[in-house]
Design a protein around this motif. Structure first.
Motif, mmCIF file in Angstrom:
data_model
loop_
_atom_site.group_PDB
_atom_site.id
_atom_site.type_symbol
_atom_site.label_atom_id
_atom_site.label_comp_id
_atom_site.label_asym_id
_atom_site.label_seq_id
_atom_site.Cartn_x
_atom_site.Cartn_y
_atom_site.Cartn_z
ATOM 1 N N ASP A 176 132.878 91.757 -33.064
ATOM 2 C CA ASP A 176 132.108 90.419 -33.179
ATOM 3 C C ASP A 176 131.812 89.445 -32.546
ATOM 4 O O ASP A 176 131.460 88.662 -31.735
ATOM 5 N N GLN A 177 133.549 89.255 -33.176
ATOM 6 C CA GLN A 177 133.781 87.498 -32.326
ATOM 7 C C GLN A 177 133.712 87.506 -30.999
ATOM 8 O O GLN A 177 133.198 86.457 -30.515
ATOM 9 N N LEU A 178 134.043 88.268 -30.413
ATOM 10 C CA LEU A 178 133.848 88.289 -29.161
ATOM 11 C C LEU A 178 132.421 87.786 -28.471
ATOM 12 O O LEU A 178 132.986 87.296 -27.732
ATOM 13 N N ALA A 179 131.537 88.810 -28.627
ATOM 14 C CA ALA A 179 130.096 89.403 -28.316
ATOM 15 C C ALA A 179 129.829 87.901 -28.623
ATOM 16 O O ALA A 179 129.187 87.385 -28.354
ATOM 17 N N LEU A 180 130.095 87.269 -29.784
ATOM 18 C CA LEU A 180 129.242 86.167 -30.342
ATOM 19 C C LEU A 180 130.315 84.559 -29.468
ATOM 20 O O LEU A 180 129.178 83.571 -28.308
ATOM 21 N N ARG A 181 131.245 84.994 -28.954
ATOM 22 C CA ARG A 181 131.555 84.169 -28.129
ATOM 23 C C ARG A 181 131.533 83.912 -26.961
ATOM 24 O O ARG A 181 130.727 83.136 -25.626
ATOM 25 N N GLY A 234 128.729 84.892 -25.902
ATOM 26 C CA GLY A 234 126.962 85.274 -26.106
ATOM 27 C C GLY A 234 127.012 83.157 -25.346
ATOM 28 O O GLY A 234 125.975 83.252 -25.064
ATOM 29 N N VAL A 235 127.976 82.360 -26.615
ATOM 30 C CA VAL A 235 127.931 81.042 -26.310
ATOM 31 C C VAL A 235 128.214 80.491 -24.761
ATOM 32 O O VAL A 235 127.569 79.614 -24.558
ATOM 33 N N LEU A 236 129.333 80.971 -24.652
ATOM 34 C CA LEU A 236 130.072 80.213 -23.256
ATOM 35 C C LEU A 236 129.602 80.874 -21.662
ATOM 36 O O LEU A 236 129.216 80.445 -20.664
ATOM 37 N N PHE A 237 129.142 82.587 -22.034
ATOM 38 C CA PHE A 237 128.607 82.749 -19.920
ATOM 39 C C PHE A 237 127.267 82.402 -19.786
ATOM 40 O O PHE A 237 127.324 82.213 -18.599
ATOM 41 N N PRO A 238 126.410 82.111 -20.448
ATOM 42 C CA PRO A 238 125.976 80.977 -19.465
ATOM 43 C C PRO A 238 125.912 79.118 -18.721
ATOM 44 O O PRO A 238 124.963 79.371 -17.443
ATOM 45 N N HIS A 239 127.079 79.591 -19.251
ATOM 46 C CA HIS A 239 127.405 78.414 -18.287
ATOM 47 C C HIS A 239 128.794 78.692 -17.019
ATOM 48 O O HIS A 239 129.519 77.567 -16.642
ATOM 49 N N LEU A 240 129.057 79.796 -16.754
ATOM 50 C CA LEU A 240 129.892 80.290 -16.409
ATOM 51 C C LEU A 240 129.213 81.434 -15.246
ATOM 52 O O LEU A 240 128.454 82.176 -15.171
ATOM 53 N N ASN A 241 130.067 80.696 -14.336
ATOM 54 C CA ASN A 241 129.562 82.116 -12.635
ATOM 55 C C ASN A 241 129.926 82.963 -12.699
ATOM 56 O O ASN A 241 131.016 83.760 -13.824
ATOM 57 N N GLU A 242 129.509 83.860 -11.971
ATOM 58 C CA GLU A 242 130.474 85.612 -11.944
ATOM 59 C C GLU A 242 131.665 85.769 -11.678
ATOM 60 O O GLU A 242 131.977 86.441 -12.798
ATOM 61 N N ARG A 243 132.302 84.794 -10.741
ATOM 62 C CA ARG A 243 133.916 84.907 -11.201
ATOM 63 C C ARG A 243 134.728 84.733 -12.069
ATOM 64 O O ARG A 243 135.087 85.121 -12.280
ATOM 65 N N GLN A 244 133.882 83.468 -12.690
ATOM 66 C CA GLN A 244 134.320 83.081 -14.062
ATOM 67 C C GLN A 244 134.243 84.171 -15.451
ATOM 68 O O GLN A 244 134.549 83.612 -16.246
ATOM 69 N N GLN A 245 133.191 84.440 -15.426
ATOM 70 C CA GLN A 245 132.442 85.549 -16.879
ATOM 71 C C GLN A 245 133.939 86.738 -16.150
ATOM 72 O O GLN A 245 134.837 87.176 -17.010
ATOM 73 N N ARG A 246 133.884 87.042 -14.818
ATOM 74 C CA ARG A 246 135.394 88.237 -15.202
ATOM 75 C C ARG A 246 136.719 87.569 -15.122
ATOM 76 O O ARG A 246 137.484 88.609 -16.416
ATOM 77 N N LEU A 247 136.869 86.153 -14.872
ATOM 78 C CA LEU A 247 137.745 86.475 -15.425
ATOM 79 C C LEU A 247 138.417 86.004 -16.829
ATOM 80 O O LEU A 247 139.039 85.978 -17.644
#
Length: 563
Positions: free
Chosen positions: A9-14, A16-29
């Protein structure tokens, strides 16, 4: 190792908050970093918390651990990565689309879209029916990439162009420059589109409170109109000023000239107190067309009233929209009253009068409630009395109506009494025939033998058709001898005189003139006699008298006995 649900649950919350500000590669990392911290089972737990595939997380782990070559700065996928485009998956998609949107003469004649609107949605549906799956946005992208865009109809076709079209434009320009250099008025005239008066929709939009448009009738039935409005405009080219006479009856030649008369009496004579000439540019048809007889007779009355020599230059056929009044005055009026219902004649007049432009256009408008009936006939005699002379270049388009009428025309047609005809020597003046009297005599002598042979052939042909009823030499004498016939033909060729005028000059019928000129022209062609281009285009007998007087030829009538 089992990952607790609280951690997921903590991972999903984190994420959800972080991914809108990252591009595709940053999300993978970021996914890979969390998976490594969790250890065994971290890849699956992270994938479920982020809602992505485990393959995506593993690719991030490989990139993070250096198992793959690092990507260049700013690149989020490796070359060839990501979803393939529709045209790559289906190489026949673009040809199928272009076949649908090709012009009708080159496209598939059996296409269902040949006679329907080619919207993006319709094109996508037809492609899907043919087995090429594509969405409307994809169709739009492909069309733009292939040089297509939304296009409206372009009103540029003017029909067949007259070979002297450009030369006529240059001639009009030269006439305008000549008049303006002499301080004489130059105006452009025409009738604007007829408007119906009432609560009817008027094209265009104007600013109003949101949701509060002007309410108008659903149907534009003419029977519901309160009347009609015929705006006839006179645009002063030099002053950049317009005068609009709003009629309520019919658009006739009398109405057109009355509009010009109102402009002259109300504004023109004040702006040009020393004017001797007036140049009018007009289109080739309608109430002010060059073929309209009443237009010339009404202009003659106007010229006589004002003392102005009125020169008219018509636009070549098919170019009425090139007339200056169209884009200097009428377009500004249309823009000024756009979106405004023309509910009364007062609204129309006031809207026209309020028209201005940033270049300084001013417009005067007034209502003309006069009656201008249609079907008014102008006889040949009335037309012949018009003192009009055609110019050497296309006299049917370019002519001048003189302010003073010429002497009355001679009586037309032979009678049993002595007939009044014009002196033949005066008619053979070089200024009228375009050749010396000696050359005219030589031409007559050249044609004599052939003409006599032609007369004998005609007599023989008539005799073969039946028995002779008269003795040789009997019957009605010829109305014109050979010298007269040659003179008639030469005058027609040099001055472009119509048969009606020539009939008045020689006191014969129009049919006799037509037969005579046709006969003599054939004989001239046999002797390779090629006439020069007309020196003038004279449409009336009065115009001929003025032209003759201006060139030192005095036409006078003489009494000729008839049998």
């Amino acid at each position: 190792m089992r990952i607790p649900s609280e951690v997921r649950d903590q991972l999903a919350l984190r994420f959800g908050v972080l991914f809108p500000h990252l591009n595709e590669r940053q999300q993978r990392l970021a996914l890979a970093a969390e998976a490594r911290l969790l250890g065994h089972g971290g890849v699956r737990a992270v994938a479920r918390a982020a809602g992505v595939s485990e393959t995506t997380v593993r690719k991030g782990v490989f990139e993070l651990e250096g198992g793959e070559d690092p990507l260049p700065d700013g690149q989020v996928r490796r070359d060839g990565g990501g979803r393939k485009s529709a045209e790559e998956l289906d190489p026949l998609l673009v040809p199928a689309l272009l076949a649908l949107v090709e012009p009708d003469e080159r496209g598939d004649p059996m296409s269902p879209l040949r006679w329907t609107t080619k919207s993006l949605r319709s094109l996508a549906g037809e492609l899907t029916r043919q087995g090429h799956a594509a969405s409307a946005p994809t169709v739009g992208r492909l069309l733009r990439e292939n040089g297509f865009s939304l296009q409206a109809n372009a009103k540029t076709l003017e029909g067949a162009q007259h070979p002297d079209r450009d030369a006529q434009f240059r001639y009009i320009n030269d006439q305008a420059k000549d008049h303006q250099a002499d301080g004489q008025p130059v105006v452009s005239v025409d009738t604007k589109k007829k408007e119906v008066v009432g609560e009817f929709k008027n094209a265009g939009r104007e600013w109003r409170p949101a949701g509060d448009p002007v309410r108008v009738d659903v149907h534009d039935f003419p029977g519901d109109a309160l009347g009609k409005a015929l705006p006839y405009g006179i645009y002063d080219v030099a002053a950049d000023a317009g005068w609009v006479n709003v009629g309520t009856d019919h658009d006739t030649a009398a109405f057109a000239v009355e509009s010009i008369r109102r402009w002259w009496n109300g504004q023109g004579r004040l702006d040009y107190p020393r004017a001797r000439r007036l140049l009018i540019t007009a289109d080739a048809g309608g109430s002010n067309g060059y073929r309209t007889r009443a237009w010339k007779t009404e202009l003659a009355a106007f010229a006589a009233e004002t003392g102005l020599a009125v020169t008219v230059c018509h636009m070549p056929p098919g170019t009425s929209k090139w007339n200056r009044i169209e884009h200097r005055l009428f377009s500004a009026i249309t823009m000024n009253w756009r979106g405004r219902p023309l509910t009364s004649h007062d609204v129309i007049v006031n809207s026209i009068a309020a028209t201005t432009t940033r270049t300084g256009l001013t417009v005067h408008a007034e209502l003309d409630p006069g009656s201008y009936p249609t079907g008014v006939k102008v006889t040949d005699a009335e037309l012949n009395a018009v003192p009009v002379t055609g110019h050497a270049f296309h006299g049917e388009w370019n002519y001048t109506v003189h302010p003073h009428p010429a002497d009355p025309a001679a009586p037309t047609g032979p009678t049993s009494e002595p007939a009044a005809v014009f002196d033949r020597r005066a008619l053979s003046h070089p200024a009228l025939t375009g050749m010396t009297r000696t050359a005219l005599t030589e031409l007559t002598e050249t044609l004599t033998a052939d003409w006599q042979t032609l007369q004998k052939q005609d007599t023989t042909a008539r005799r073969d058709g039946g028995e002779r009823r008269r003795a040789p030499g009997g019957g009605r004498k010829a109305k014109l001898d050979l010298a007269d016939r040659v003179l008639v033909t030469v005058l027609q060729q040099n001055l472009a005189l119509p048969p009606t005028v020539l009939a008045d000059l020689f006191s014969v019928s129009k049919d006799t003139i037509r037969h005579t000129t046709s006969e003599i022209r054939r004989l001239m062609d046999q002797h390779a006699h090629t006439p020069r281009p007309p020196a003038a285009h004279l449409n009336t007998l009065a115009g001929l008298l003025i032209h003759a007087t201006a060139h030192g030829a005095t036409l006078r009538m003489e009494t000729k006995p008839t049998c």
